[in-house]
Design an enzyme around this catalytic site. Sequence first.
Site, PDB file in Angstrom:
ATOM      1  N   ASP A   1      80.760  58.623  63.758  1.00  0.00           N
ATOM      2  CA  ASP A   1      80.210  58.401  62.414  1.00  0.00           C
ATOM      3  C   ASP A   1      78.685  58.373  62.444  1.00  0.00           C
ATOM      4  OD1 ASP A   1      80.730  57.842  59.583  1.00  0.00           O
ATOM      5  OD2 ASP A   1      79.825  55.902  60.002  1.00  0.00           O
TER       6      ASP A   1
ATOM      7  N   LYS B   1      75.792  60.802  60.506  1.00  0.00           N
ATOM      8  CA  LYS B   1      74.643  60.283  59.751  1.00  0.00           C
ATOM      9  C   LYS B   1      73.324  60.838  60.288  1.00  0.00           C
ATOM     10  CE  LYS B   1      77.031  56.000  58.501  1.00  0.00           C
ATOM     11  NZ  LYS B   1      77.139  54.529  58.687  1.00  0.00           N
TER      12      LYS B   1
END
Length: 821
Positions: free
Chosen positions: A682, A686
Amino acid sequence: MRVLKFGGTSVGTPDTIKNLLHILLDYYRQGERFTVVFSAFSKVTDTLIEMATKAGKGEESYRQLLDQVQGRHLDAIEHLLDPANRAPVEAHIRSNFEALANVLHGIFLLHEVSPRSLDFVVSFGERNAAFIIAHAMQQAGIPTQFLDARQVIRTDAQFGSAKVDFEQTNQLIRTHFESHPYTQAVTGFVASTDDGITTTLGRGGSDYTAAIFGAALSASAIEIWTDVDGVLTADPRRVKKAFTLPTMTYREAMEMSHFGAKVIYPPTIQPALAQGIPLVIKNTFNPGFPGTFISNQADPADHPVKGISSINQICLLTLQGSGLFGVPGIAGRLFGAMAQASVNIVLITQGSSESSITFAVSPAQANAAKKAAEKEFAHELRSGLVEPLKIESDLSVVAIVGEGMRYLPGISGRLFQALGKNGINVSAIAQGSSELNISVVVPAPHETKALNAIHEAFFLSDTKTIHLFVVGVGLIGSTLLEQIRQQAQFLRDKRGMEIRVAGLANSRNMVFAEEGIDLAKWRSDLEEAEEAFSMPRFVEHMKRLNLPNAIFLDNTASDVVTGFYEHILDASISISTPNKLAASSPFPHYQRLQMLAAKRGVFWRYETNVGAGLPIITTLSDLIHSGDRILKIEGILSGTLSYIFNHFCAPQATARFSDIVREAKRLGLTEPDPRDDLSGADVRRKLLILARETGLPLESNDIELEQILPPSCLTAPSVEIFFEELEKHDEHFSALRAEAAHAGEVWRFVAKLEDTQASISLQRFGPVHPFYFLDGSDNMVVFTTDRYRERPLVVRGPGAGAEVTAAGVFAEVISIASKLV
C-alpha cells in the site's frame, strides 16, 4: 380600457370559469373598464378539427365526438347558470350545434374538408364558449353583452390564417363600442370577410383578437391570462429552477417566442406593439401574482439576460469551398435557393474568412435544402470549387435573450464557460450586432444540460447546484453522506452551493433522484430500491440524466469501479475518490485518464489516496506550480506501520514486535491479514502516486521495496501461522530496537523519492529529524525543496480513519465544485 384574454386552460371547466368570474368581478368592483376575449373551452378546437377530419374521411364516429362536445357545453350551462337563466342560452347553444351538425354532415357526404368549411367548423368553439361565459358574467353582476368578432373584424378570404383589414376593422370596433357601453365578451380567433364568410386568424388567433381590439381601442394594457405565473426565465419542465420575470421588452418576448418559449406568438401582437400598448401575462389560477409586464421600456437595473430558450432537433448545413472566398452574391444565391424551395432558415453564421456559410433548418427540410443548394451551385460542385453540402443532425439551438447584454462585457464569456465546464461542445454560434440574442448549436442530447448550466450561470449566480453520484456507502461513504447532510445549510448560506446526491449505490442496489436523494433517509431508500447495482447501468444512468456540475465519488476499493473511470470522464463528469487503484495503475492508463479529464474540461482528483484528509498531494502540486523544485520527498505513509513502529520504538518499550502487531490488529488498525500492511504494497502505491505528481513516469516495479518481514512470514498459509512465524523472529526485531536505542534513534518505515529514485525501507532517525517525534498512528510527509532546503516543509496528521478520509473527499468535492461553477 383594458383588454383581457382568457385562454383554453382558463376556460377549461366550469370550475375554472367560476375562478375567472371572480377575477372579472374584482376588476368591475374596482371601477375598471374592460373588454374580455375568450378562447374555446380547453381541447375543443382540436376536437372540432378531428370531427371535420373524420367526417371528411366518411367516418361516422365524428357524430360521437359531436355529442360529447355538445354535452360538455350543456353541462357548463348547468353548472354556471341558475335554472331561471338557462333556457335562452341552452336554446342558442343547441341551435349552434344543429348548424354544426349540418355542416359536418355535408362534409361527410362530400368526403371533403375545404379550408373554408374547416374555418366555419372550428369557429363554434369560441362562439359557444364566449356566449355561455357572457351570460355567466351577466348573472354574476357584470353588465355584459356577447360580441361575435365576425361582426367587427374584417379579413381577406385566406382561410386558416386570414389577413386583417385594419382600417375597416378599427372603424367597426370603435363604432361598436361607441354604441355598446356594457362590457363586451368577445369571441377570440374568428373573423369574417366583407361577404360575411367566417374566417379564422391562425396560430395564436385569440391573442391576435385581443391585440386587434387593444389597438383599435387604444387600451391602457392587454392582459393575457393563462395557466402560468408569467414569462419564465426558461422552460420549467427542463429547468426546475426557472422563475418568473417581472418585466421584459417586446423584443425580448418575441425573441424568446421565436426560440420555442410559449410566451406570445410574435405576429399576433403586432397591432399592440405598433401602438406601444403594454402586455401583461397573468395566471388565472394565481391571480394575486403580478405576472410579467411586457412593454417597450427596458429596465436597466434588471438581469442583462432575460431568458433562455431552445429549439429542439435542428439540422446544420454547411456550404464550404475555396470558390466562396471573395465572390460577391454567394449568400444571395444560397438563400434565394432556400426561399424558392420554401425552406425556413432558423440560424445563419459565417466566418470572416468567407470560406463557409452554415445555416440551420428543421430536420424535415434538410434534404430539400441540400438539393436546392446543390442545384444552385451545380457548376461550382462540378469544378471542385465548392464541396458537397455537409449536413449535421441531432442538434439543438440554445439561445440567451436580453436587451441588457449589449451594455455588459463578458456575457459571451460566461455563456461559453458554462457550456465548456460541463463538457458541452458548440457546433455553431450566431449573434446579431444588436446583442439581443446569442445562439449556440449544441448536441441535442445535451440540450437540457446546457439550459440548466446556462440558467445557473446567469440567474443563479448566488447559488450553484452540484450533482453527486456516489458508489460505496461503507464506513467512508456513509460518513461522507452524513457530513454532507450536516453541512448542507452552511454551504447554501455561506458558499451559495447546494449539493444534491443524484445517484447512490452499494454492492446490492442503486437509486437515482434528479432533485436529490433525502440524506436523512438514504439507507431506507437504498434498501428499498428496486434496481440491482450494476456499474455499467450506473454509468448509463449518469449519462442519461446528463446533469450539469456532476461529480462521481468512488468510495470503494474495487477495480471494477475504476475500470469505468474513462467512460465517466469522457461523459464530462468529474471524479473524486479515495480508491488508489486508478492513480497507481500502469502509467499509460494513468496518463490517459489525466489527458481525458483535461480534454473534457473536468477533474480527476484523488487527494485522499495519500494521507487520507491530509493536504499532501495539494501541497506538492502547489509547490510545483509555484515554481519550487522538489529535491526530496520522505514519507511515513501508513497509519498502521506508523502505529507499530512508534509503539515498538517508544522510550523504555519492552513489548515484543509480534505482540504490538497483534494489538494493532485487535484495534482494527490493520487489514484482516496484517501482511497486507507489513508487506509495504500500500505504501508503494502511495509513493508511486506522489512520484507521478512530480512528473516522473514511474511504474510500481520501479520502486525499490525492502521487505521488513522474513520470507517465512510472507509465505505462511494463514494469519495464525503468520503470527507463529513472526514470534520466531521477535528477537531479531528486539535487537534492531536495542541497536537504535543505543544510538539514540528510532526505526521508521519510510518511503523516499529523491531525484528519480524511489525506495521504501526501514530506516533509523535521530532527534534532528521530524520522524523521530512521530507518535500514535499519524502520517508525516517531509518535503525538501529549493525553498524549504534548510527547514523542510512538514505535513503531519491522521493518515487513516473514516472521519478524516470522508472529510478529505468532501473538501475535494467543494474544491471541484468551485472550479466547475
